[in-house]
Structures are given as structure tokens and as C-alpha cells.
Design a protein around this motif. Structure first.
Motif, PDB file in Angstrom:
ATOM      1  N   THR A   1       0.113  13.386  -6.850  1.00 35.57           N
ATOM      2  CA  THR A   1       0.034  14.805  -6.517  1.00 35.57           C
ATOM      3  C   THR A   1       1.415  15.239  -6.014  1.00 35.57           C
ATOM      4  O   THR A   1       2.352  14.446  -5.970  1.00 35.57           O
ATOM      5  CB  THR A   1      -1.013  15.062  -5.412  1.00 35.57           C
ATOM      6  N   LYS A   2       1.511  16.494  -5.617  1.00 35.64           N
ATOM      7  CA  LYS A   2       2.777  16.973  -5.067  1.00 35.64           C
ATOM      8  C   LYS A   2       3.098  16.285  -3.742  1.00 35.64           C
ATOM      9  O   LYS A   2       4.258  16.139  -3.367  1.00 35.64           O
ATOM     10  CB  LYS A   2       2.727  18.487  -4.860  1.00 35.64           C
ATOM     11  N   ALA A   3       2.046  15.867  -3.038  1.00 35.61           N
ATOM     12  CA  ALA A   3       2.252  15.320  -1.690  1.00 35.61           C
ATOM     13  C   ALA A   3       2.441  13.807  -1.668  1.00 35.61           C
ATOM     14  O   ALA A   3       3.148  13.289  -0.809  1.00 35.61           O
ATOM     15  CB  ALA A   3       1.065  15.701  -0.805  1.00 35.61           C
ATOM     16  N   TYR A   4       1.805  13.096  -2.584  1.00 33.32           N
ATOM     17  CA  TYR A   4       1.878  11.643  -2.521  1.00 33.32           C
ATOM     18  C   TYR A   4       1.576  11.031  -3.886  1.00 33.32           C
ATOM     19  O   TYR A   4       1.093  11.690  -4.792  1.00 33.32           O
ATOM     20  CB  TYR A   4       0.890  11.094  -1.480  1.00 33.32           C
ATOM     21  N   ARG A   5       1.875   9.737  -3.963  1.00 24.04           N
ATOM     22  CA  ARG A   5       1.597   8.983  -5.180  1.00 24.04           C
ATOM     23  C   ARG A   5       0.846   7.707  -4.815  1.00 24.04           C
ATOM     24  O   ARG A   5       1.171   7.054  -3.822  1.00 24.04           O
ATOM     25  CB  ARG A   5       2.903   8.624  -5.890  1.00 24.04           C
ATOM     26  N   VAL A   6      -0.152   7.366  -5.606  1.00 22.59           N
ATOM     27  CA  VAL A   6      -0.951   6.163  -5.366  1.00 22.59           C
ATOM     28  C   VAL A   6      -0.792   5.220  -6.547  1.00 22.59           C
ATOM     29  O   VAL A   6      -0.858   5.646  -7.704  1.00 22.59           O
ATOM     30  CB  VAL A   6      -2.452   6.504  -5.199  1.00 22.59           C
ATOM     31  N   GLY A   7      -0.600   3.931  -6.243  1.00 22.12           N
ATOM     32  CA  GLY A   7      -0.568   2.933  -7.291  1.00 22.12           C
ATOM     33  C   GLY A   7       0.794   2.803  -7.950  1.00 22.12           C
ATOM     34  O   GLY A   7       1.809   3.262  -7.417  1.00 22.12           O
ATOM     35  N   PRO A   8       0.788   2.161  -9.120  1.00 26.06           N
ATOM     36  CA  PRO A   8      -0.384   1.679  -9.855  1.00 26.06           C
ATOM     37  C   PRO A   8      -0.998   0.419  -9.234  1.00 26.06           C
ATOM     38  O   PRO A   8      -0.299  -0.394  -8.658  1.00 26.06           O
ATOM     39  CB  PRO A   8       0.189   1.357 -11.248  1.00 26.06           C
ATOM     40  N   TYR A   9      -2.329   0.330  -9.344  1.00 25.06           N
ATOM     41  CA  TYR A   9      -3.044  -0.849  -8.869  1.00 25.06           C
ATOM     42  C   TYR A   9      -4.260  -1.091  -9.761  1.00 25.06           C
ATOM     43  O   TYR A   9      -4.757  -0.176 -10.419  1.00 25.06           O
ATOM     44  CB  TYR A   9      -3.477  -0.691  -7.413  1.00 25.06           C
ATOM     45  N   ARG A  10      -4.719  -2.335  -9.768  1.00 24.74           N
ATOM     46  CA  ARG A  10      -5.893  -2.692 -10.579  1.00 24.74           C
ATOM     47  C   ARG A  10      -7.129  -2.711  -9.696  1.00 24.74           C
ATOM     48  O   ARG A  10      -7.152  -3.374  -8.670  1.00 24.74           O
ATOM     49  CB  ARG A  10      -5.701  -4.051 -11.248  1.00 24.74           C
ATOM     50  N   PHE A  11      -8.145  -1.976 -10.103  1.00 26.23           N
ATOM     51  CA  PHE A  11      -9.396  -1.911  -9.344  1.00 26.23           C
ATOM     52  C   PHE A  11     -10.326  -3.014  -9.835  1.00 26.23           C
ATOM     53  O   PHE A  11     -10.643  -3.089 -11.024  1.00 26.23           O
ATOM     54  CB  PHE A  11     -10.048  -0.542  -9.523  1.00 26.23           C
ATOM     55  N   THR A  12     -10.769  -3.872  -8.928  1.00 26.98           N
ATOM     56  CA  THR A  12     -11.569  -5.043  -9.316  1.00 26.98           C
ATOM     57  C   THR A  12     -12.949  -5.049  -8.679  1.00 26.98           C
ATOM     58  O   THR A  12     -13.639  -6.057  -8.722  1.00 26.98           O
ATOM     59  CB  THR A  12     -10.821  -6.327  -8.926  1.00 26.98           C
ATOM     60  N   SER A  13     -13.346  -3.929  -8.085  1.00 25.17           N
ATOM     61  CA  SER A  13     -14.666  -3.839  -7.454  1.00 25.17           C
ATOM     62  C   SER A  13     -15.637  -3.112  -8.371  1.00 25.17           C
ATOM     63  O   SER A  13     -15.296  -2.724  -9.494  1.00 25.17           O
ATOM     64  CB  SER A  13     -14.554  -3.136  -6.095  1.00 25.17           C
ATOM     65  N   TYR A  14     -16.861  -2.882  -7.880  1.00 27.81           N
ATOM     66  CA  TYR A  14     -17.924  -2.273  -8.687  1.00 27.81           C
ATOM     67  C   TYR A  14     -18.547  -1.093  -7.954  1.00 27.81           C
ATOM     68  O   TYR A  14     -18.302  -0.874  -6.766  1.00 27.81           O
ATOM     69  CB  TYR A  14     -18.992  -3.315  -9.023  1.00 27.81           C
ATOM     70  N   PHE A  15     -19.356  -0.334  -8.690  1.00 28.40           N
ATOM     71  CA  PHE A  15     -20.037   0.839  -8.149  1.00 28.40           C
ATOM     72  C   PHE A  15     -21.550   0.675  -8.239  1.00 28.40           C
ATOM     73  O   PHE A  15     -22.067   0.104  -9.205  1.00 28.40           O
ATOM     74  CB  PHE A  15     -19.678   2.094  -8.951  1.00 28.40           C
ATOM     75  N   SER A  16     -22.212   1.232  -7.234  1.00 27.62           N
ATOM     76  CA  SER A  16     -23.653   1.443  -7.297  1.00 27.62           C
ATOM     77  C   SER A  16     -23.866   2.906  -6.910  1.00 27.62           C
ATOM     78  O   SER A  16     -23.634   3.281  -5.760  1.00 27.62           O
ATOM     79  CB  SER A  16     -24.371   0.505  -6.319  1.00 27.62           C
TER      80      SER A  16
ATOM     81  N   LEU B   1       0.823  -1.200   0.000  1.00 22.73           N
ATOM     82  CA  LEU B   1       0.000   0.000   0.000  1.00 22.73           C
ATOM     83  C   LEU B   1       0.863   1.258   0.000  1.00 22.73           C
ATOM     84  O   LEU B   1       1.888   1.323   0.680  1.00 22.73           O
ATOM     85  CB  LEU B   1      -0.928  -0.020   1.216  1.00 22.73           C
ATOM     86  N   SER B   2       0.419   2.261  -0.779  1.00 24.50           N
ATOM     87  CA  SER B   2       1.232   3.461  -0.994  1.00 24.50           C
ATOM     88  C   SER B   2       1.017   4.529   0.062  1.00 24.50           C
ATOM     89  O   SER B   2       1.907   5.341   0.314  1.00 24.50           O
ATOM     90  CB  SER B   2       0.914   4.070  -2.365  1.00 24.50           C
ATOM     91  N   THR B   3      -0.183   4.581   0.649  1.00 26.86           N
ATOM     92  CA  THR B   3      -0.520   5.693   1.536  1.00 26.86           C
ATOM     93  C   THR B   3      -1.039   5.182   2.870  1.00 26.86           C
ATOM     94  O   THR B   3      -1.488   4.043   2.989  1.00 26.86           O
ATOM     95  CB  THR B   3      -1.612   6.583   0.909  1.00 26.86           C
ATOM     96  N   ARG B   4      -1.013   6.075   3.861  1.00 22.44           N
ATOM     97  CA  ARG B   4      -1.577   5.728   5.175  1.00 22.44           C
ATOM     98  C   ARG B   4      -3.086   5.532   5.067  1.00 22.44           C
ATOM     99  O   ARG B   4      -3.672   4.692   5.752  1.00 22.44           O
ATOM    100  CB  ARG B   4      -1.246   6.824   6.194  1.00 22.44           C
TER     101      ARG B   4
END
Length: 579
Positions: free
Chosen positions: A375-390, A192-195
């Protein structure tokens, strides 16, 4: 030796009366065997033999001889010692709660330390810290966390003399710790990249624990009832239940949200020769004017709402409500869900597009793509998103058609990746919403849901566990959904009837994805009929197909600004909206 009551008595005796195993312990053995148990001869040759011959009353008397009873604790499955008193009640639930509380506050560091101690047994601090840092992925202050685990939660002990100390997990709680570690490792632990993502991963595991506990209780206590219910339950019965609750105008909303819950299995849809055409999982959007029941359908009906008297109908533990969450926060925490399949409920989807640059990452998320964000403060990923939205979002609805209120011109790229349903507040719908609200206030709907919702939720959970190959359900075989030419020909007939009534020229305001969504809807809805047949494949239910075609035609009608006679097309397809 397995962990049973006799084994736990051995642990108790070893902790509080170690003299019984010492060569010089004859005086204590005499007090126990002769004084308490009245044995003149045939003394037990081992603690195991003694433990197997003791009653609970005798055990209490024996332990009262211990000089350590007031100094040590014991939290076992069957017995507890606290404050110098032996209780004939176990403490494993308390231990489990302590582990999860520690995990909530300290995250993966707790997992890493407990896993290290399980591997190492009794070990000095340097060895524990080194192995825990390796498991965690970086060095951290292990001493501070170990001290909390010892002093606040009593999950570890410090043993040994002043010069050479070691750390150890008390023997009687090792099975609880092992179960916790297994739950963390149920699926791969992501880097994981961030707190924010690390904190969210704790929540992910708590939700998975809720789901797994529900599955276990279902199997232990209610399996026969759920299977019996499943043999007579199917798409028609689900539809009738929802129509009875909400009416013929508005039941479709709850039908879609509950169908999406079945769809989260991501069951493969295959042809007769084994070709994989698609999977059932889809993103869902209810859109339209405020006050048309969208939030009730996506949130209250799925998660439950105690204040309204609405029980949960959706999967336990696998729905993440995103109330008040920003899209940037979603992108950060989404990393914690990599490799997992949850449903994200967003009741104010419009708000996510007040932030620039959100369309592209959300589009990737809905496609199961790889997300990276910096962003200037942090970086996320790369990761694959495997969930869905409602999701819900508001639109301006006109006499004919609608206009989205999302200002981003690329929003249609998001909308095109979802199964969408427009809410228009007609007089008929208003009457049904008012009647539904009245029935809720009078408790009529609540009483009906109270008797049926738990069965439907258990049915949904059992189907989900089977289709996702839950390790507790190895005796059940997953079923793919069978897609044939017959179902596709029904969609083709609907398409041809629509095209008969529209101008030959001009661009269509919907893509081929709409037909795909209809097939997905029929396939996912058919999972409600899972136990109606013993076949190795699940055929698409006839009523499921009718409902999917109705969705397809109505959605095409709305997107084309009602430019063809909806009622006439549906009647030619043998579908009556007022059924």
C-alpha cells in the motif's frame, strides 16, 4: 555440574556469603562451620562439599549470617530470597511469566538482548547492544529495554563500578532464559516487515509454548492412558461419539472440523511404491444459512466455550481465532506464521470480501503460495503462507442448490480450493439442532464431553506431535497414509453412478479437486485410528472411506442443484445417510 538442588545451594552461598571462598574469610567460615554446623574439624574443602552436606534448615541458619540478605534477591528453581527472607519454594514459574510479559510488550528486542547476554556472559553495554542489534536485524534503543528488564522484571543485573559497568543474567535464572530462547528458535525466526507482524510473532510463540507445554504434560503425566485409549479409539468410535452428542443429521460438521485438526499434521499420503500423492492438510468451509450451527462447529467445538460448557476438542495453541480481523490485517500478520502450520478460524468469511483485491492473495494463501502486498503506507512480504483456514460464510439456500452471497465473481476460485460443506436448515436438521441445544442447556451433552473430550484432545495432540516430529517424541515413528487402487476405485464408482443420472452434455459445476478432497478427507480421518495398528504405514480406514464418499456424493449433489437421486446413489454405494 548439572542444575540440581546442590548446585543451586552453591549459587546461594556464593551470592550471600562470598567470604567463604575468599582467602581472608576465616572468621565467616568459623561462624558457619563451628557456630552453626558444630564442626570442630573436617571442614568442607569447597562450597560444593558444603552445599551437599547442608539440610534446608541448616541452609536457612547459614544464610542468616549474610550481611547481603536484605539487599540481593535470588529466584531459583528450589529456593527464593526476597526482602531478606529465604523461602524453600522456587520462583522459576514467576521468572518464566516475567520473560513472556516482557516479550509481549517489547517483542523480538527482548529475545535479542537475552540471547546476546547468554552468548556474552557478563559484558559492557556496547557489546550487548551491538550483538542484540545484529540478532534483531536492525539497531534499536537497547538501553531502554535493558533498564526495563532490570527494574521491572529483574531478569538482568547491572554490575561493576561507576566507570565500567557490565550487564549479566543472574546465574540462577539462566536455565529459564535458555528455555525461552530455545522456544523462540524452535523454528527459524522470520524477518518481519511490519509492526503488526512483529506483535503477532509474539503471539505465535505464546501459542507454540501452550502447545509444547501441553505435549510435555501429556508425556509426563498421561502418556500410558492416552496410548491405552488410542488402542481402542478409531474412526468408528469418533463418529459414534459425535452422533451421540449431536445426532445423525448434524454430527458431520463437527466430524469435519475435528478431522481438519488431525489433517494439520500434513501427513504424506503415499502409494505402495513410495510415490507421494498428496498430503492430508486442507482448508475447510462450512457454508449455508445463518443459525445452522456453523460457528459452533468451527469455533466453539474446537476452541471450547466455557459459557456453553463445551470443552476444547482441537489442538492446543495451534488455532488462531480471527474474530473481527480484516483481510488486510491477516495479510500483514500472516508473515509471522511463515514456515509454521496453524489453523486460522474465520467465522465471518463473507466480510473479508467487502475489501477489493482480496481474492488473489487469499487464493495464494490457500495454495501455500508466496504473498506480497503493498500500500502507500507499507509493504508486506514476500512470504510463503503455510497454514490453513477453517471458515464459515453465509449463502442464500434455495429449495434446490444455493447461491453465494460473496459479490466477487472470482470467489469460486477460493471455494474450489477448500473442502466445502453446505448447511441447509431442513425440518430434520432443525429438530436435531433444537434437541442439541436442549441437551446442552440441561448439561447432558456437557457431562458426556467432559469425560471424553480431554482424551480425544490428548489423542489428537499426541498424533500431531508424532507426525510433525516433535523433539520430545523421538521414540515414536511417524506414519504415512497408504493410498491404494482400492480407495480410488470406490471414488470412481461413485463418480460413475453420479454420471449415470445426469445429462451427458453441459458443464459440471465442480472440478476434479472434489475427488481429491474426498481422498484427503479419508486419509486425514484415518489418523484417528493411528494407534490401532503397529504397522509402519497407516491404511485408510474403511469407515473413513465411507464417510469421505458420502461427503463427495452429497457435495456433488448440492453443486449440481440436486439433479440426481442422492439416496439412490448412496444406497448403491452401500451408504445410508441415517446410519
Amino acid at each position: 555440574m548439572g542444575y540440581d538442588k546442590v548446585h543451586e545451594r552453591v549459587l546461594l552461598l556464593r551470592r550471600f556469603l562470598p567470604q567463604l571462598e575468599q582467602p581472608t574469610g576465616w572468621e565467616m567460615r568459623a561462624k558457619v562451620y563451628k557456630g552453626v554446623l558444630g564442626m570442630d574439624y573436617d571442614w568442607p574443602k569447597s562450597l560444593e562439599e558444603l552445599a551437599s552436606r547442608l539440610t534446608d534448615e541448616q541452609l536457612t541458619q547459614v544464610l542468616s549470617l549474610s550481611p547481603y540478605l536484605a539487599y540481593y534477591t535470588f529466584r531459583g528453581r528450589f529456593y527464593t530470597v526476597k526482602g531478606g527472607v529465604l523461602s524453600l519454594q522456587g520462583s522459576w514459574e514467576e521468572v518464566k511469566s516475567s520473560i513472556w510479559e516482557a516479550f509481549r510488550l517489547n517483542g523480538l528486542r527482548v529475545y535479542a538482548l537475552l540471547k546476546a547476554l547468554l552468548e556474552l556472559g557478563e559484558a559492557p553495554y556496547a557489546a550487548v547492544a551491538a550483538r542484540a542489534s545484529e540478532l534483531y536485524g536492525s539497531r534499536f534503543n537497547a538501553a531502554q529495554v535493558l533498564a526495563e528488564l532490570r527494574d521491572r522484571w529483574e531478569l538482568v543485573w547491572e554490575s561493576g563500578g561507576p566507570r565500567e559497568k557490565a550487564w549479566v543474567i543472574p546465574e540462577e535464572i539462566r536455565p529459564v532464559v535458555e528455555e525461552f530462547v530455545r522456544s523462540v528458535e524452535y523454528k527459524p525466526v522470520p524477518r518481519l516487515s511490519t509492526r503488526q507482524a512483529e506483535d503477532e510473532f509474539v503471539r505465535v510463540l505464546e501459542m507454540e509454548e501452550e502447545y509444547n507445554s501441553h505435549v510435555k504434560k501429556l508425556l509426563d503425566q498421561r502418556l500410558d492412558d492416552v496410548l491405552e485409549f488410542g488402542e481402542r479409539f478409531g474412526v468408528s468410535e469418533l463418529k459414534d461419539y459425535l452422533v451421540d452428542l449431536f445426532g445423525k443429521e448434524i454430527f458431520f460438521d463437527e466430524l469435519l472440523t475435528l478431522t481438519q485438526q488431525y489433517a494439520l499434521t500434513d501427513t504424506p499420503v503415499v502409494t505402495g511404491d513410495g510415490h507421494r500423492s498428496m498430503a492430508t492438510g486442507f482448508n475447510l468451509a462450512l457454508f449455508g444459512e445463518p443459525g445452522t450451527g456453523k460457528t459452533f462447529a468451527t469455533k466453539d467445538f474446537i476452541l471450547g466455550n466455557e459459557s456453553l460448557g463445551v470443552p476444547a476438542h482441537g489442538l492446543p495453541g495451534l488455532n488462531r481465532y480471527c474474530g473481527g480481523m480484516t483481510p488486510a490485517m491477516f495479510i500483514a500478520i500472516g508473515e509471522a506464521y511463515s514456515g509454521r502450520r496453524f489453523n486460522f478460524i474465520v467465522t465471518e468469511f463473507n466480510d473479508w470480501f467487502r475489501y477489493k483485491g482480496m481474492v488473489e492473495p487469499l487464493k495464494l494463501a490457500m495454495e501455500g503460495g508466496v504473498i506480497a502486498y503493498e500500500t502507500k503506507a507499507y509493504r508486506v512480504g514476500p512470504y510463503r503462507f503455510t497454514s490453513y483456514f477453517s471458515v464459515n460464510y453465509n449463502t442464500r439456500v434455495f429449495e434446490k442448490g444455493y447461491e453465494v452471497t460473496v459479490s466477487d465473481p472470482n470467489f469460486n476460485a477460493i471455494e474450489d480450493r477448500m473442502l466445502c460443506r453446505l448447511h441447509r436448515l431442513t425440518k430434520e436438521k432443525y429438530r436435531e439442532l433444537a434437541e442439541s441445544q436442549k441437551r446442552l442447556m440441561l448439561g447432558i451433552t456437557t457431562r458426556k464431553m467432559a469425560s471424553k473430550a480431554p482424551l480425544i484432545r490428548d489423542h489428537l495432540t499426541l498424533v500431531h506431535a508424532i507426525q510433525t516430529r516433535h523433539p520430545l517424541l523421538n521414540d515414536f515413528k511417524p506414519k504415512p497414509v497408504l493410498l491404494t487402487e482400492a480407495e480410488l476405485s470406490i471414488i470412481e464408482k461413485a463418480r460413475d453412478l453420479i454420471f449415470e443420472h445426469i445429462k451427458a452434455s453441459g458443464a459440471l459445476p465442480f472440478s476434479m479437486r472434489l475427488e481429491r478432497r474426498a481422498v484427503q478427507l479419508a486419509s486425514a480421518l484415518s489418523l484417528a485410528s493411528f494407534f490401532r495398528s503397529g504397522d509402519e504405514v497407516l491404511r485408510i480406514d474403511g469407515e473413513a472411506m465411507r464417510l469421505a464418499v458420502r461427503f463427495y456424493v452429497e457435495e456433488a449433489w448440492i453443486r449440481m442443484r440436486e439433479s440426481f437421486p442422492l439416496k439412490e446413489v448412496l444406497q448403491k454405494l452401500g451408504i445410508d445417510q441415517k446410519e
